[in-house]
Design a protein around this motif. Structure first.
Motif, PDB file in Angstrom:
ATOM      1  N   CYS A  51       0.861  -1.197   0.104  1.00 58.23           N
ATOM      2  CA  CYS A  51      -0.109  -0.048   0.067  1.00 58.23           C
ATOM      3  C   CYS A  51       0.957   1.092  -0.114  1.00 58.23           C
ATOM      4  O   CYS A  51       2.013   1.096   0.215  1.00 58.23           O
ATOM      5  N   ASP A  52       0.142   2.495  -0.213  1.00 59.93           N
ATOM      6  CA  ASP A  52       1.079   3.467  -0.162  1.00 59.93           C
ATOM      7  C   ASP A  52       1.230   4.130   1.202  1.00 59.93           C
ATOM      8  O   ASP A  52       2.177   4.542   1.577  1.00 59.93           O
ATOM      9  N   LEU A  53       0.529   3.919   2.204  1.00 56.87           N
ATOM     10  CA  LEU A  53       0.506   4.440   3.397  1.00 56.87           C
ATOM     11  C   LEU A  53      -0.358   3.770   4.476  1.00 56.87           C
ATOM     12  O   LEU A  53      -1.665   3.799   4.409  1.00 56.87           O
ATOM     13  N   VAL A  54       0.069   2.680   5.287  1.00 60.23           N
ATOM     14  CA  VAL A  54      -0.769   1.954   6.176  1.00 60.23           C
ATOM     15  C   VAL A  54      -1.777   2.652   7.106  1.00 60.23           C
ATOM     16  O   VAL A  54      -2.726   2.396   7.162  1.00 60.23           O
ATOM     17  N   CYS A  87      -1.691  -3.742  -5.030  1.00 63.24           N
ATOM     18  CA  CYS A  87      -1.293  -2.529  -4.469  1.00 63.24           C
ATOM     19  C   CYS A  87      -2.195  -1.589  -4.155  1.00 63.24           C
ATOM     20  O   CYS A  87      -2.898  -1.118  -5.291  1.00 63.24           O
ATOM     21  N   ASP A  88      -2.551  -1.214  -2.996  1.00 67.11           N
ATOM     22  CA  ASP A  88      -3.457  -0.146  -2.717  1.00 67.11           C
ATOM     23  C   ASP A  88      -2.996   1.257  -2.672  1.00 67.11           C
ATOM     24  O   ASP A  88      -2.183   1.733  -1.952  1.00 67.11           O
ATOM     25  N   LEU A  89      -3.730   1.905  -3.591  1.00 68.15           N
ATOM     26  CA  LEU A  89      -3.289   3.462  -3.663  1.00 68.15           C
ATOM     27  C   LEU A  89      -4.278   4.400  -3.324  1.00 68.15           C
ATOM     28  O   LEU A  89      -5.344   4.257  -3.984  1.00 68.15           O
ATOM     29  N   THR A  90      -4.409   4.995  -2.072  1.00 68.15           N
ATOM     30  CA  THR A  90      -5.295   5.963  -1.742  1.00 68.15           C
ATOM     31  C   THR A  90      -4.934   7.376  -1.901  1.00 68.15           C
ATOM     32  O   THR A  90      -5.715   8.369  -1.876  1.00 68.15           O
TER      33      THR A  90
END
Length: 364
Positions: A292-295, A341-344
């Motif tokens: 991910c980008d930021l947990v 890949c999780d991008l918020t």
């Protein structure tokens, strides 16, 4: 002159409290006239949408955003948790949403605050886009505003696309050249452009609820990127055709199933940025290498949120943040594992694209 202590921020790498404490230590005896400058701060430069879109490209942003992810993982970025303002539908307003993000990458000459407005769908009836937005780029040395950039979410899409390209670079095999796009709006186009920058000559597939829009996406991307694009009739058909799958949809319904994916597939999801959104099923999240980008952010507004709520994952199940892979702290693609890949979207990306935009636009 003393300022009250600032609250600590919620996200990784924050140095905000230390900065505020430093400000609070101004000498007590310093005369007020010394604190009030007699010099005027120059007004910020204003850049309109046409100027921004004609001079900034996703290929400009990839290296800067990649460096920002690396800095974020090293704790060198101050990223406050995003603010969300909901505009409820009344006779005089809405419906719509406003997202406010920002950040500062340590050592850089600027920092950025972004206001992005989305989901103002009634605008379409008036021939307007469904939202707007501005970037405010600040001088990191003296706190003066350098620029107000009317970007109407263009820079947001550019920095989101850059994150997608970085994900392709680190989380897929160099031989993975079949790429699918579920959702065919502006973000999908930015993802395609970034993918072409890091994986030229790929073959694209597209699926969306609006078949005509999906075909238009394919025609435009084929002409612009010189890659073959084909519109397909279902998510299942897309996943059977593509090893790399981008999802960028605005709803709360999942868009694919774990069983649809080929071994060694990489899913890059960027649609979930609010607690009401979810693109991927929980069983996929719980049975993949999850990056991910930021947990601290995905646990609240990203795909991870739904897996946590279902009791299928904990934050300890996160394999890595993207910046950790960029820095070489953890390997990316290792074999035929499924990677999500999780991008918020992070304030680190906004700070990076803000710096890029200022460096280019200020020279015009």
């Amino acid at each position: 002159l003393r300022l009250p202590p600032a609250p600590t921020t919620l996200c990784r790498g924050s140095v905000h409290r230390h900065q505020m404490l430093a400000r609070s230590r101004l000498p007590a005896a310093l005369p007020l006239r010394r604190l009030l400058s007699t010099k005027a701060i120059p007004p910020p430069k204003l850049f309109d949408y046409a100027t921004v879109t004609s001079h900034i490209h996703v290929s400009d942003a990839i290296s800067a955003v990649e460096a920002a992810f690396g800095a974020l993982a090293r704790g060198k970025v101050d990223v406050p948790f995003p603010m969300h303002i909901g505009i409820d539908e009344t006779a005089s307003a809405g419906p719509g949403d406003c997202h406010i993000k920002g950040g500062y990458v340590s050592g850089e000459s600027t920092w950025t605050v972004k206001l992005a407005c989305v989901s103002f769908y009634k605008n379409v009836a008036d021939g307007l886009p469904p939202g707007g937005g501005i970037f405010v780029v600040m001088n990191a040395k003296n706190g003066a505003p350098l620029a107000v950039i009317q970007e109407n979410r263009f820079l947001t899409d550019v920095r989101t696309g850059a994150a997608g390209g970085i994900s392709v670079k680190y989380l897929t095999k160099p031989t993975d050249k079949t790429v699918g796009f579920i959702g065919t709006g502006a973000i999908a186009k930015s993802m395609a452009r970034a993918t072409a920058a890091v994986r030229p000559g790929f073959t694209g597939f597209a699926y969306g609820a609006d078949a005509e829009m999906a075909q238009s996406f394919c025609d435009e991307m084929r002409a612009e990127l010189g890659c073959e694009f084909t519109a397909v009739g279902s998510a299942e058909e897309l996943c059977a055709s593509a090893k790399v799958v981008f999802t960028q949809t605005p709803g709360s319904a999942t868009v694919l199933e774990r069983s649809m994916l080929q071994p060694g597939s990489t899913v890059i999801a960027s649609g979930s940025d609010q607690p009401t959104k979810q693109e991927l099923p929980v069983d996929l999240l719980a049975n993949c290498k999850y990056v991910c980008d930021l947990v601290g952010q995905v646990s609240k507004v990203g795909e991870l949120r739904s897996a946590l709520a279902a009791g299928a994952m904990t934050e300890a199940d996160v394999y890595a943040e993207l910046g950790q892979v960029v820095n070489g702290d953890k390997p990316g693609r290792e074999g035929d594992e499924i990677i999500v890949c999780d991008l918020t979207g992070t304030g680190a990306q906004d700070a990076a694209i803000g710096q890029v935009a200022w460096e280019k636009l200020s020279k015009l």
